[in-house]
Design a protein around this motif. Structure first.
Motif, PDB file in Angstrom:
ATOM      1  N   GLN A  62       0.857  -1.204   0.000  1.00 48.23           N
ATOM      2  CA  GLN A  62       0.000   0.000   0.000  1.00 48.23           C
ATOM      3  C   GLN A  62       0.885   1.243   0.000  1.00 48.23           C
ATOM      4  OE1 GLN A  62      -3.049   0.372   2.973  1.00 48.23           O
ATOM      5  NE2 GLN A  62      -3.590  -1.796   2.963  1.00 48.23           N
ATOM      6  N   CYS A  95     -10.278  -5.679   6.792  1.00 51.89           N
ATOM      7  CA  CYS A  95     -10.480  -4.564   5.877  1.00 51.89           C
ATOM      8  C   CYS A  95     -10.807  -3.300   6.665  1.00 51.89           C
ATOM      9  CB  CYS A  95     -11.611  -4.865   4.897  1.00 51.89           C
ATOM     10  SG  CYS A  95     -13.212  -5.120   5.703  1.00 51.89           S
ATOM     11  N   GLY A  96     -10.974  -2.197   5.964  1.00 51.60           N
ATOM     12  CA  GLY A  96     -11.385  -0.972   6.630  1.00 51.60           C
ATOM     13  C   GLY A  96     -11.078   0.250   5.781  1.00 51.60           C
TER      14      GLY A  96
HETATM   15  N1  TYR Z   1      -2.544  -7.015   6.799  1.00 49.22           N
HETATM   16  C1  TYR Z   1      -3.581  -7.706   7.561  1.00 49.22           C
HETATM   17  C2  TYR Z   1      -3.045  -9.057   8.008  1.00 49.22           C
HETATM   18  O1  TYR Z   1      -2.124  -9.558   7.450  1.00 49.22           O
HETATM   19  C3  TYR Z   1      -4.831  -7.880   6.736  1.00 49.22           C
HETATM   20  C4  TYR Z   1      -5.470  -6.567   6.392  1.00 49.22           C
HETATM   21  C5  TYR Z   1      -5.163  -5.901   5.226  1.00 49.22           C
HETATM   22  C6  TYR Z   1      -6.364  -5.974   7.281  1.00 49.22           C
HETATM   23  C7  TYR Z   1      -5.731  -4.679   4.918  1.00 49.22           C
HETATM   24  C8  TYR Z   1      -6.946  -4.744   7.004  1.00 49.22           C
HETATM   25  C9  TYR Z   1      -6.626  -4.100   5.813  1.00 49.22           C
HETATM   26  O2  TYR Z   1      -7.158  -2.890   5.549  1.00 49.22           O
HETATM   27  O3  TYR Z   1      -3.573  -9.659   8.917  1.00 49.22           O
END
Ligand code: TYR
Length: 254
Positions: free
Chosen positions: A84, A187-188
């Motif tokens: 990201q 997510c969010g």
């Molecule tokens: N990175 C998180 C994990 O590995 C998963 C996740 C990804 C959660 C994006 C929220 C988000 O916005 O557990």
């Protein structure tokens, strides 16, 4: 003498690994929604894996036990979320991307845990992006995976890089009519601190600050659970043990 009219012997054929198949399905679903598909480095900087994602040094997710550290201070990414940051430093909004790739966790393995597994991460940034856009997207993914009657469910959850944050599950029905909620991922809405960290990195690289005031959503899910359920594979370790009794079942169906 050779009888040239005899039929030939079948050539041994390979086949796509079950994880590749699930990934292809998901990428097809997201391409149809206009997403670009990207990849990134598995060896990652601490800053991208943690700080820039609003995970400070004292956060429990930083527990050294969960991370494979390299001798030079870098690490094996524990999730695809650092992409990201990398993508936003290099690109201006609006955009829709999914990130595919391997992630690593330093933990004991068992039937549902592996030290290496696969994630698909989504990121959408623009103006006026809302939680309902996120929910519609996850519901569309659920329908793409499990058919028109599939449903998606959100439950409040916490990830430092989103606010509000949620876990999502999809309602899954197998051919025998059995059904259950399958927890797929998190997510969010992208946390303002993430946009700020990106703008700080952009500024340091001589680029314009373009993220403050933008809105976006993100999500991340693991591929192994989907594949285990879809193909009836009872142990995550079977995916990478290279046992021909397992992977041989996926031959010749390219
Ligand atoms: N990175 C998180 C994990 O590995 C998963 C996740 C990804 C959660 C994006 C929220 C988000 O916005 O557990």
């Amino acid at each position: 003498a050779i009888d040239v009219t005899l039929p030939g012997l079948p050539l041994p054929a390979g086949g796509l690994h079950p994880i590749s198949r699930v990934l292809d399905d998901l990428i097809g679903i997201y391409r149809q929604m206009g997403y670009a598909v990207i990849e990134g480095p598995e060896v990652e900087e601490e800053h991208y894996n943690f700080e820039a994602l609003n995970v400070p040094w004292y956060h429990p997710a930083r527990d050294l036990q969960d991370t494979f550290w390299l001798e030079d201070g870098r690490l094996l990414r524990t999730h695809t979320s650092p992409m990201q940051i990398r993508y936003m430093v290099d690109h201006e909004p609006p955009f829709k991307i999914v990130v595919r790739g391997k992630v690593y966790r330093y933990e004991a393995t068992d039937a549902t845990h592996e030290a290496m597994f696969h994630q698909l991460e989504g990121l959408v940034v623009g103006d006026g992006i809302s939680m309902s856009d996120l929910k519609g997207t996850i519901a569309e993914m659920a329908r793409g995976l499990y058919g028109a009657s599939a449903k998606a469910r959100f439950q409040p959850s916490y990830y430092p890089f989103v606010e509000p944050g949620a876990d999502f599950a999809v309602y899954w029905e197998n051919p025998r009519g059995e059904s259950k909620w399958l927890e797929l991922g998190g997510c969010g809405m992208v946390h303002p601190n993430v946009f700020k960290a990106v703008d700080d990195l952009r500024e340091a690289a001589g680029k314009d600050r373009v993220y403050e005031g933008k809105t976006g959503f993100a999500f991340g899910l693991g591929l192994e659970r989907i594949a285990m359920l879809k193909y009836g594979i009872p142990d995550i370790r079977y995916f990478y043990a290279n046992d021909p009794r397992v992977i041989g079942q996926f031959r010749g169906e390219l």
